[in-house]
Design an enzyme around this catalytic site. Structure first.
Site, short mmCIF file in Angstrom:
data_model
loop_
_atom_site.label_atom_id
_atom_site.label_comp_id
_atom_site.label_asym_id
_atom_site.label_seq_id
_atom_site.Cartn_x
_atom_site.Cartn_y
_atom_site.Cartn_z
N GLY A 33 77.68 36.75 65.98
CA GLY A 33 76.19 37.31 66.13
C GLY A 33 75.94 38.03 64.67
O GLY A 33 76.58 37.70 63.78
N HIS A 39 73.80 31.06 59.49
CA HIS A 39 74.10 30.74 60.80
C HIS A 39 72.95 29.87 61.52
O HIS A 39 73.24 28.68 62.12
CB HIS A 39 73.89 31.96 61.78
CG HIS A 39 74.87 33.14 61.49
ND1 HIS A 39 74.77 34.32 61.54
CD2 HIS A 39 76.44 33.07 61.78
CE1 HIS A 39 75.58 35.13 61.07
NE2 HIS A 39 76.76 34.39 61.40
N GLN A 63 90.64 38.74 65.22
CA GLN A 63 90.55 38.46 63.86
C GLN A 63 90.14 39.70 62.84
O GLN A 63 90.14 39.68 61.77
CB GLN A 63 89.60 37.33 63.50
CG GLN A 63 88.21 37.68 63.72
CD GLN A 63 87.37 36.43 63.63
OE1 GLN A 63 87.39 35.62 64.49
NE2 GLN A 63 86.64 36.18 62.41
N SER A 187 75.26 37.28 54.80
CA SER A 187 76.49 37.45 55.67
C SER A 187 75.93 38.77 56.67
O SER A 187 75.23 39.59 56.26
CB SER A 187 77.55 38.12 54.73
OG SER A 187 78.44 38.74 55.49
P1 AMP Z 1 80.46 34.68 61.35
O1 AMP Z 1 79.35 35.23 62.47
O2 AMP Z 1 80.17 35.43 60.28
O3 AMP Z 1 81.70 34.57 62.01
O4 AMP Z 1 79.98 33.26 60.91
C1 AMP Z 1 79.71 32.43 61.78
C2 AMP Z 1 79.65 31.02 60.95
O5 AMP Z 1 78.40 30.96 60.14
C3 AMP Z 1 80.86 30.45 60.21
O6 AMP Z 1 80.87 29.16 60.44
C4 AMP Z 1 80.36 31.04 58.85
O7 AMP Z 1 80.87 30.25 57.80
C5 AMP Z 1 78.85 30.69 59.02
N1 AMP Z 1 78.25 31.24 57.84
C6 AMP Z 1 77.99 32.76 57.69
N2 AMP Z 1 77.32 32.97 56.55
C7 AMP Z 1 76.98 31.72 56.04
C8 AMP Z 1 75.94 31.50 55.13
N3 AMP Z 1 75.32 32.16 54.16
N4 AMP Z 1 75.62 30.07 54.76
C9 AMP Z 1 76.07 29.17 55.81
N5 AMP Z 1 77.01 29.43 56.75
C10 AMP Z 1 77.31 30.82 57.07
#
Ligand code: AMP
Length: 280
Positions: A33, A39, A63, A187
């Protein structure tokens, strides 16, 4: 169009059974989220590839190796649902905690080797938590395709290994890192940066680019790494877990770029742990 938000496994199964019976491909985009354009780029890739798309939102306690990090992790479900409207995804899977980890839950999926280094070494238990929840998300959604970001490159390799080792019938797609205009990798944790820290954060990416440039001129990686660490610490980063040059295939340390390699970094700025990586 607003996608239905499903919180119970029975409801998810009822939906996906119909799709599977009619032979439709199902793409899953696992997230925690606080959605941003990184995302959403995965959602766009899934929409391009698959007949049906499920976005999952689950802040997975298993995690998080640091309870404060779990407590502070941003949660913005309503806004997330709004951001997804323009993609017309087929379902949002936002499982209740007991749907993921019911009483008596006792199984851990653990990937050896790839998880010994970098975030695996600095965040004990993190990748066990990731591999366990992702295995469950894959089986819960019956997805044929899954979409992960290269932003978390080690995670991408761990998930690929896990899916191959467990014979999961799913294709794992890696998608490029999306960055802000100043280079900072998007992020969810960026939301936790103060205004001042946010202006300094792109330095991490700048240093990776600087090292890549030095390597292309034949400079030694160890010297480049040490100088980059010094500059980051002088800038205001408080702790640098690693800046490493590693083989793209198995994350072993390398000293040059004779085979496909990436630069990886993890560092703390104002209490927020930032990670990034680039291909060199
Ligand atoms: P998270 O919500 O941080 O667990 O990320 C969910 C998914 O989004 C994971 O596969 C991450 O690698 C991807 N993701 C997060 N930040 C980025 C970004 N800046 N560019 C591409 N994918 C991302």
């Amino acid at each position: 169009m607003t996608a239905p938000i499903l919180r119970k496994l029975d409801d998810l199964r009822e939906m996906t059974n119909g799709w599977r019976m009619s032979g439709e491909s199902i793409g899953v985009v696992p997230t925690m989220g606080a959605l941003h354009d990184g995302h959403l780029s995965l959602v766009a890739a899934a929409k391009k590839t698959c007949n049906r798309v499920i976005v999952t939102i689950f802040v997975n306690p298993k995690q998080f190796n640091n309870p404060e990090d779990l407590k502070n992790y941003p949660r913005t479900e309503e806004e997330d649902a709004r951001k997804l409207e323009r993609f017309t995804v087929d379902a949002l899977w936002v499982p209740d905690g007991d749907q993921m980890y019911p009483d008596g839950f006792a199984t851990t999926v653990s990937v050896a080797g790839l998880t010994d280094v970098m975030d695996g070494a600095y965040r004990p238990g993190h990748f066990d938590g990731v591999a366990t929840v992702v295995t469950k998300l894959f089986t819960q959604t019956s997805a044929s395709d899954a979409f992960f970001g290269e932003k978390d490159f080690q995670q991408l390799l761990v998930v690929r290994r896990m899916a191959a080792d467990l014979d999961l019938p799913i294709t794992v797609h890696g998608c490029p890192t999306i960055r802000d205009i100043d280079g900072l990798a998007l992020s969810s944790r960026n939301l936790l940066l103060s205004d001042r820290a946010r202006t300094l954060a792109p330095r991490l990416f700048e240093e990776l680019e600087g090292i890549a440039e030095g390597l292309s001129k034949g400079e030694a990686v160890t010297t480049l790494q040490e100088k980059a660490k010094d500059r980051l610490l002088k800038t205001g980063f408080t702790e640098i877990d690693y800046i490493d040059l590693r083989a793209q295939s198995d994350l072993s340390l390398v000293e040059d770029t004779s085979k496909p390699a990436r630069l990886f970094a993890a560092a703390y700025l104002a209490g927020v742990r930032l990670i990034d990586n680039i291909a060199v």
